[in-house]
Design a protein around this motif. Structure first.
Motif, short mmCIF file in Angstrom:
data_model
loop_
_atom_site.label_atom_id
_atom_site.label_comp_id
_atom_site.label_asym_id
_atom_site.label_seq_id
_atom_site.Cartn_x
_atom_site.Cartn_y
_atom_site.Cartn_z
N PRO B 82 46.12 -127.44 5.56
CA PRO B 82 45.54 -128.53 6.35
C PRO B 82 46.58 -129.42 7.04
O PRO B 82 47.76 -129.41 6.69
N GLN B 86 48.92 -132.25 2.65
CA GLN B 86 47.97 -132.41 1.55
C GLN B 86 48.32 -131.60 0.31
O GLN B 86 47.44 -131.00 -0.30
N VAL B 87 49.60 -131.61 -0.05
CA VAL B 87 49.96 -130.99 -1.34
C VAL B 87 49.47 -131.93 -2.44
O VAL B 87 49.13 -133.08 -2.19
N PHE B 88 49.43 -131.42 -3.67
CA PHE B 88 49.02 -132.26 -4.81
C PHE B 88 50.27 -132.94 -5.34
O PHE B 88 51.08 -132.31 -6.02
N GLU B 90 51.15 -135.11 -7.62
CA GLU B 90 51.47 -135.28 -9.04
C GLU B 90 51.49 -133.96 -9.79
O GLU B 90 51.57 -133.94 -11.01
N CYS B 91 51.36 -132.86 -9.07
CA CYS B 91 51.50 -131.54 -9.69
C CYS B 91 52.87 -130.98 -9.29
O CYS B 91 53.40 -131.32 -8.23
N THR B 92 53.39 -130.11 -10.15
CA THR B 92 54.68 -129.50 -9.80
C THR B 92 54.48 -128.50 -8.66
O THR B 92 53.35 -128.11 -8.34
N GLU B 95 52.68 -125.60 -10.01
CA GLU B 95 51.25 -125.83 -10.17
C GLU B 95 50.52 -125.78 -8.82
O GLU B 95 49.42 -125.25 -8.71
N LYS B 98 50.13 -122.19 -8.01
CA LYS B 98 49.09 -121.59 -8.84
C LYS B 98 47.70 -122.00 -8.36
O LYS B 98 46.76 -121.21 -8.37
N LEU B 99 47.58 -123.28 -7.94
CA LEU B 99 46.28 -123.73 -7.43
C LEU B 99 45.89 -122.94 -6.19
O LEU B 99 44.71 -122.68 -5.95
N TYR B 102 43.95 -120.03 -7.14
CA TYR B 102 42.86 -120.38 -8.06
C TYR B 102 41.73 -119.36 -8.07
O TYR B 102 41.19 -119.03 -9.11
N ARG B 147 51.29 -122.30 -0.52
CA ARG B 147 50.09 -122.46 -1.33
C ARG B 147 48.92 -121.71 -0.69
O ARG B 147 48.15 -121.03 -1.36
#
Ligand SMILES: Nc1ncnc2c1ncn2[C@@H]1O[C@H](COP(=O)(O)OP(=O)(O)O)[C@@H](O)[C@H]1O
Ligand SMILES: [Mg+2]
Lengths: 330, 234
Positions: B82, B86-88, B90-92, B95, B98-99, B102, B147
Motif C-alpha cells: 500500500p 504501512q509496515v507493522f 511494533e513487529c520485527t 514478523e 511472516k505476516l 499469513y 512482505r
C-alpha cells in the motif's frame, strides 16, 4: 453499578495493634492473592483492547455471570437446582465435579465472547469507540439484571476445590494457603502463556498486527473480524477462570465483581493498557497496595489510596508502567 | 489476467472512481499514472476488496472478484503493497514478512521464500530482528514490497513505491520491480513519477478525477505531448 461490597479485607482486618512484620507479610501475601485475580481480569481487558481498541466495561459482570454458570453446572452434575432458594452445594468439591463445570463454563464464555464480537460490536466497527464501550456497559447491566432474576440477589457460598483447600504451607510464622498459591500460579501461567502466544504463534502475531494497523492487516489476508472474536473469546475465558477461582473468596452475588472490576481496570491502566506483562504487574501491585492500605490506613482513605498512587504514576509515566505509546491510527 | 470494466467506487456519497476500465495482461508491468487525488489508490483498494465496488466488474483470470473479501483476494494470488508502506512498526522485520505469508498453508517453504526476498532486498537480512518502525524510509519500502511478495502473488499491486525516497533508492527500487516482474510476477504499478514508471512499463493508463483519460503502450506514452507536459516536466 456503583455497588462496591467491602468484603475483600474481611480475612485480615481484625487485630491492628501497632506494627509487626508478620502482619505485614500476611498482608502482602493476601495482596498477591487478590492481585492475581486482578491480573487475570486485567489480562483479559488488555487482550480485548490490544485487538479492537475497546475497553470492556462489562468485564466484571461477565465474570460474575460465569461464576453463576459454573455453579449451575456443578449443581447439574450433583443433581441440585441452584435457582431454588434453599439449594445448597457442599462447601468443597473434588476435581471430578469442578473440572467439568470449569470446562463447560469456559466453553460458555468463549461462545459469549464470539457472539458479542460478531453480533454486537462488529456492526458498530465503523462507529466511534465510545458507542462500542457503551455496548459493553449495556451487556454488563443486562447480565447483572439477568443474574438477579435467575438466581436471586441473596449472597451465597461458593464451593472450594477440595485439592486446593488443604492445610496451608508454613513459611516460619507466615501461612501461605494453597488457594493463594493457586491464584498466583494461575495468573503467572496465563500471563506467560499469553506472552508466548503473542510472540510465537502466527495468530498471536496477527492479533498484534491488527492492533497496529488494521488496514494493512486486512491486506495480509487476515480476517480481522474472526481474530477479534478470538480475542474476545480468550479474554472472557480468562474472566470465567478468574471468576470461578475467586468466587469462594468473595461471595456469590450479582454485585460480587464490581470492586474487583474497578481495581482490575486500575491495574490494566497502571501496567499499561496494551501490555500483558504490565497487566500482571499492575494487578499484583494494586492487590498489595490495596491490602496494605486497607489494613494500615483509616477507613475513609482505604478506597482512595490505590487510585491516588495510580494518578501519581500516570503523571510520570502516562502510558503506564510497562505500556508503550499507542500507535497513531491510519 | 486482470480485467476491469466500468468500475465505480464511492467514499460515502463522493464518487472516487467514475467508470474505470483497464486491463493488465499476464507477465506485464502496467503503469497507472495521474495527479494527486485522481483515484489511483482508490482503484488498488477496490481491487483488493478493501473498498466495495458500487458498479462494474473486476475479473481475475476470468473469475469475478468484485464482491470478494480481502483475504479471498490475497488467496487468489493478488498482493497489495500500500501507499505509505504501512509496515507493522511494533513487529520485527521477520514478523512483518511472516505476516505477509499469513494465508499460506505450506509454511515449510518459509525459508526458501525468505531467501528469495533477501535476493531482491539484501539490506533486510541483517535487520530481521529489528522492529520495522526503526527502519529507514527506503528499508520500510523494501519491507513493504517484500512482505507483499511473501504470499507468492501472481499479481502485485504497488502503490507509489518511490514516495519520499531519494533518487538513488528510487532507481534501486525500480530495478528490483523489473527483477520481480522478470521472475514471473505481473505488476500493476501506481506512480506519480511517470518518467520512471513508463521506463519499465509495457503499458500505461492515465487517470484523471476517477476516469481513464488516456492509455497506450509505455513507449508511446513517453512520446506523448500531453504526458510530457503534465507529468514529465517538459
Ligand atoms: N478515505 C477517504 N475518504 C474520503 N475521500 C477519500 C478517501 N481517500 C481518498 N479520497 C478522495 O478520493 C479521491 C481519490 O483519492 P486517491 O485514490 O487517494 O487518489 P490518488 O491515489 O490518485 O492520489 C480524492 O478526491 C480523495 O480526496
Ligand atoms: Mg494515492
Amino acid at each position: 453499578m456503583g455497588y462496591f461490597p467491602m468484603v475483600l479485607h474481611s480475612t485480615l482486618n481484625a487485630t491492628a495493634e501497632g506494627f509487626d512484620w508478620i502482619t505485614l507479610g500476611r498482608n502482602i501475601i493476601n495482596g498477591f492473592s487478590f492481585g492475581s485475580i486482578y491480573a487475570l481480569f486485567a489480562l483479559g481487558l488488555v487482550l480485548i483492547h490490544k485487538s479492537s481498541d475497546v475497553v470492556n466495561f462489562g468485564h466484571g459482570e461477565m465474570a460474575m455471570f460465569f461464576s453463576y454458570i459454573g455453579l449451575s453446572l456443578m449443581g447439574l452434575l450433583l443433581g441440585v437446582n441452584i435457582s431454588k432458594p434453599a439449594a445448597e452445594l457442599p462447601s468443597q468439591l473434588g476435581w471430578e465435579v469442578f473440572l467439568p463445570a470449569l470446562l463447560g463454563t469456559l466453553l460458555f464464555a468463549a461462545l459469549m465472547g464470539l457472539g458479542i464480537e460478531r453480533f454486537l460490536l462488529r456492526p458498530l466497527a465503523k462507529a466511534s469507540v465510545l458507542s462500542q464501550v457503551m455496548v459493553t456497559i449495556g451487556i454488563g447491566t443486562l447480565l447483572y439484571g439477568l443474574a438477579s432474576w435467575l438466581w436471586k440477589a441473596e449472597p451465597r457460598a461458593y464451593p472450594r476445590i477440595e485439592a486446593v483447600s488443604g492445610p496451608p504451607f508454613q513459611l516460619g510464622e507466615l501461612a501461605l494457603t494453597r488457594e493463594d498459591l493457586t491464584f498466583l500460579s494461575v495468573a503467572i501461567v496465563m500471563a506467560s502463556g499469553l506472552f508466548l502466544f503473542f510472540r510465537y504463534t502466527m495468530v498471536g502475531i496477527a492479533l498484534r498486527a491488527i492492533a497496529q494497523n488494521p488496514f494493512a492487516a486486512r491486506l495480509m489476508g487476515i480476517n480481522v473480524g474472526r481474530l477479534n472474536g478470538l480475542a474476545w473469546a480468550m479474554a472472557l475465558m480468562l474472566a470465567a477462570l478468574a471468576g470461578m477461582l475467586a468466587a469462594p473468596k468473595l461471595q456469590l452475588e450479582p454485585g460480587m465483581m464490581a470492586d474487583v472490576a474497578v481495581k482490575s481496570f486500575a491495574a490494566a491502566v497502571l501496567g499499561g493498557i496494551n501490555s500483558l506483562s504490565g497487566a500482571l504487574l499492575g494487578g499484583l501491585l494494586i492487590g498489595i497496595i490495596d491490602n496494605l492500605a486497607g489494613f494500615y490506613l483509616p477507613d475513609g482513605l482505604r478506597a482512595t489510596i490505590a487510585f491516588l498512587i495510580i494518578v501519581a504514576v500516570l503523571t510520570i509515566k502516562p502510558h503506564g508502567l510497562l505500556g508503550k505509546p499507542l500507535p497513531k491510527k491510519v | 489476467m486482470l480485467r476491469i470494466d466500468n468500475l465505480q467506487a464511492y467514499y460515502g456519497r463522493i464518487a472516487a472512481l467514475k467508470g474505470v476500465s483497464l486491463e493488465v495482461p499476464e507477465g506485464t508491468i502496467v503503469a497507472l499514472l495521474g495527479a494527486n487525488g485522481a483515484g489511483k489508490t482508490t482503484l488498488l483498494r477496490t481491487i483488493s476488496g478493501l473498498l466495495p465496488a458500487a458498479q462494474g466488474t473486476i475479473e481475475y483470470n476470468g473469475q469475478r472478484i468484485d464482491q470478494a473479501t480481502p483475504d479471498q483476494i490475497v488467496r487468489l494470488g493478488i498482493s497489495h503493497s500500500p501507499e505509505g508502506r504501512q509496515v507493522f512498526p511494533e513487529c520485527t522485520v521477520m514478523e512483518n514478512l511472516k505476516l505477509g505469508s499469513y494465508i499460506r498453508r505450506d509454511k515449510q517453504n518459509l525459508k526458501g521464500d525468505l531467501d528469495q526476498i533477501f535476493h531482491h532486498f539484501p539490506a533486510l537480512k541483517p535487520r530481521l530482528r529489528q522492529l520495522a518502525g526503526t527502519l529507514s524510509g527506503g528499508e520500510q519500502q523494501m519491507l513493504a514490497i517484500g512482505r507483499a511478495l511473501m504470499s507468492r502473488p501472481k499479481l502485485l499491486l504497488l502503490d507509489e513505491p518511490s514516495l519520499g525516497l531519494g533518487p538513488l533508492l528510487v532507481k534501486e527500487i525500480f530495478t528490483i520491480i523489473k527483477e520481480i516482474n522478470a521472475s514471473g510476477v505481473t505488476v500493476l504499478l501506481v506512480e506519480q513519477n511517470a518518467y520512471l514508471a513508463l521506463n519499465i512499463a509495457t503499458y500505461g493508463y492515465v487517470l484523471e478525477t476517477g476516469k481513464v483519460v488516456l492509455h497506450d503502450t509505455g513507449a508511446n506514452l513517453r512520446q506523448n505531448e500531453e504526458i510530457k507536459h503534465s507529468y514529465l516536466g517538459h
